[in-house]
Structure formats: C-alpha cells, structure tokens
Design a protein around this motif. Structure first.
Motif, short mmCIF file in Angstrom:
data_model
loop_
_atom_site.label_atom_id
_atom_site.label_comp_id
_atom_site.label_asym_id
_atom_site.label_seq_id
_atom_site.Cartn_x
_atom_site.Cartn_y
_atom_site.Cartn_z
N LYS A 237 0.82 -1.21 0.00
CA LYS A 237 0.00 0.00 0.00
C LYS A 237 0.86 1.26 0.00
CE LYS A 237 -3.51 2.55 2.56
NZ LYS A 237 -4.45 2.59 3.69
N SER A 244 1.27 7.44 -6.16
CA SER A 244 0.21 8.43 -6.28
C SER A 244 0.72 9.84 -6.00
CB SER A 244 -0.95 8.08 -5.35
OG SER A 244 -0.63 8.31 -4.00
N THR A 270 -3.52 2.81 -10.76
CA THR A 270 -4.53 3.74 -11.27
C THR A 270 -5.76 3.77 -10.38
OG1 THR A 270 -3.77 3.35 -13.54
CG2 THR A 270 -5.94 4.33 -13.26
N ILE A 271 -6.21 2.59 -9.95
CA ILE A 271 -7.37 2.52 -9.05
C ILE A 271 -7.06 3.20 -7.72
CG2 ILE A 271 -8.79 0.94 -7.69
CD1 ILE A 271 -8.61 -1.03 -10.03
N PHE A 272 -5.86 2.93 -7.21
CA PHE A 272 -5.49 3.51 -5.93
C PHE A 272 -5.43 5.03 -6.02
CE2 PHE A 272 -3.80 2.68 -1.72
CZ PHE A 272 -3.19 3.88 -1.38
N ALA A 274 -7.06 6.96 -8.03
CA ALA A 274 -8.41 7.50 -8.18
C ALA A 274 -9.21 7.45 -6.88
CB ALA A 274 -9.15 6.72 -9.27
N LYS A 275 -9.05 6.37 -6.10
CA LYS A 275 -9.91 6.17 -4.94
C LYS A 275 -9.30 6.61 -3.60
CE LYS A 275 -12.61 2.31 -6.79
NZ LYS A 275 -13.07 0.93 -6.55
N MET A 276 -7.96 6.53 -3.50
CA MET A 276 -7.34 6.74 -2.21
C MET A 276 -6.62 8.06 -2.05
SD MET A 276 -8.11 3.99 -0.55
CE MET A 276 -6.98 3.97 0.84
N SER A 279 -7.49 10.86 0.57
CA SER A 279 -7.30 10.58 2.00
C SER A 279 -5.86 10.21 2.32
CB SER A 279 -8.20 9.44 2.45
OG SER A 279 -7.89 8.26 1.74
N SER A 280 -4.93 10.50 1.39
CA SER A 280 -3.56 10.04 1.56
C SER A 280 -2.71 10.93 2.43
CB SER A 280 -2.88 9.93 0.19
OG SER A 280 -2.72 11.20 -0.40
#
Length: 287
Positions: A237, A244, A270-272, A274-276, A279-280
C-alpha cells in the motif's frame, strides 16, 4: 544543491548509514563539537535557557532514572516552541546521544517525543538541520530497526518523528538519504522500517516541485516499483501511495512511468490514485 549532485554521493552515504546503524552505542554524538553552536533561531541563547538546557543534558548523559529526569527537564523547553538560538545544536546532539545510548521502550518513546517537538519548532529554519540530517534520520531508523513487531510502542513515535523530519527539512538533501537506505542490497531494511521509510519518501515529491520531482522520479520509481508486489500488504500500500504522490505532482509527465508498468500493476496503481489519493495525507500508514 541539485538532486544529481547529492545523488553522486550515494555509495559513501550508504556506507556511512551502514556504519551508524551497526556501530556500538558509545555516546559519540556529543563529540561533534562543530555542530554544538549552530543557531536554531534568534542568535545567542539567554543565560536562563542555557542553564536549563545544560542541567537537562548533564542529567541525560547519566542514563537510567537520571537520564529520564534530564529528559523531563528538557521537554518543557521544547514544548514552549520558543527560539532556541545557539542551544539548538547542543539539544539535537543531546537527544541523538540519548536515543543512541538508552534502549528501553520508555526512554526511546520519551526521547522520540522530545525530538519530534524539536523538529516541530517553528523558529528553526530548514537549513539548520543540514549538519544533523543524516544523523537524525539514521537515529530514528535505528529505533525502528530495534523493534521486533508492528505492535511495539516505539513504532508510533518513531514513525511520526520520521514523517515530521520529511515535512520540514530540505527535501533535496533528504531524498538521497532515504533512497540510499531503500536501495536493494545485501542488507534490506527490516519489515518494521520499510513501510515507514516509504511513507516518508511520499512527502518528498510535492515539496520538490514539478521540475525537481521529474528528475528525482528516475531514481525513485525503480526502488518503489518492486515493492508493489511485496508480500506484506502495508508495504504494498505504501509503495502504491508513493506512486500516487509522484503522479499528483507530475501529472501527465508521470504517464510514461505508469505505462511502463505491467498491466496488473498499472491497474492497481490507477485505481489507488483514483480512490485513495484524497485521503492520503494521513500521517500513519494503515494496513
């Protein structure tokens, strides 16, 4: 100072890091006399401040209960967030020496909290850390190296201290130190260090700015990419999170790096992103 010029010292820095992390605890930080008088803001410290700091550091050198008492004397000075003047250098070296020679959980936790308070001092310019940067980084890393579980009470104060360091010091100078520690070699970072070192690395891209970050990406990406497949989920992660941060800073300029990833990795990143990414900003990694 350019990233390229600092990176050219990678082999010597990596060797020095290994020496410090493996050296016998000897209290040698206090022998760094040239750093003792570095001004942390506001010039010559007042006699009252110098007296408080001197009493605290003297007790801290004794170790044991006296050492903890000395740290208790120093902590209120640091919590005041006041200009420390020429006492700044002496305090940094005293804390490094304390962390180096006191290895109980209680001592380490208190020492790290004090170091974090010092790093949070608003009156100290980032340049004052240049002379101590390598030693502060390796001292924090050593605290993480010495634990044997993610459940250790040392993890939280040490990782927070590491993130504060990455947030305030010169990113151009810190970047090669982190990269040299993370470079694959004979001695890989322990699992209790790796996710937090990678998370600290994630603070660097935005602080560098786009031009310098684009230059640094060529060194960061080869180190981070293999970690996307790491068997430890927390490390995976943090590797994707670092990607990112690079993508957020570089925008379209980072596309070639994403396109070079295998399809499964590229889809995951790419998914991470877009979604995370929103909140990073949280300091602490979470599994």
């Amino acid at each position: 100072v350019s990233i390229q010029s600092l990176s050219s010292t990678s082999s010597s820095t990596s060797s020095a890091a290994s020496t410090i992390l493996q050296r016998t605890r000897s209290g040698s930080f206090l022998n760094m006399t040239s750093q003792k008088t570095i001004d942390g803001g506001n010039g010559i410290a007042s006699p009252t401040l110098s007296s408080k700091v001197g009493s605290a550091l003297t007790a801290m050198q004794l170790g044991g209960e006296e050492g903890l008492r000395g740290l208790d004397l120093l902590s209120p000075v640091l919590q005041e967030d006041r200009p420390l003047g020429t006492e700044f250098g002496r305090i940094v070296l005293g804390l490094l020496d304390f962390l180096d020679t006191n290895v109980t959980d209680e001592a380490r936790m208190k020492g790290l909290a004090a170091l974090n308070a010092l790093l949070s001092n608003r009156h100290a310019q980032p340049t004052v850390y240049n002379s101590f940067l390598f030693h502060v980084f390796t001292s924090i890393i050593q605290c993480l190296e010495d634990v044997d579980s993610f459940e250790s009470p040392i993890i939280k104060p040490a990782s927070e201290c590491l993130y504060q360091l990455a947030s305030v010091v010169d990113p151009v100078r810190l970047l090669p130190i982190i990269l040299n520690y993370l470079k694959p070699g004979k001695d890989l970072p322990s699992l209790t260090v790796l996710p937090y070192a990678v998370h600290a690395l994630g603070f660097i891209p935005a602080r560098l700015g786009k031009a310098a970050c684009l230059q640094a990406a060529a060194e960061i990406v080869p180190i981070i990419t293999p970690l996307i497949d790491h068997p430890q989920s927390l490390i995976r992660k943090e590797a994707v999170l670092c990607y990112s941060h690079l993508s957020m800073t570089l925008g379209e300029a980072f596309t070639p790096y994403l396109d070079s990833l295998p399809t499964t990795k590229r889809r995951l990143v790419t998914i991470f992103i877009a979604k995370m990414l929103p909140s990073s900003s949280s300091l602490n990694p979470s599994s």
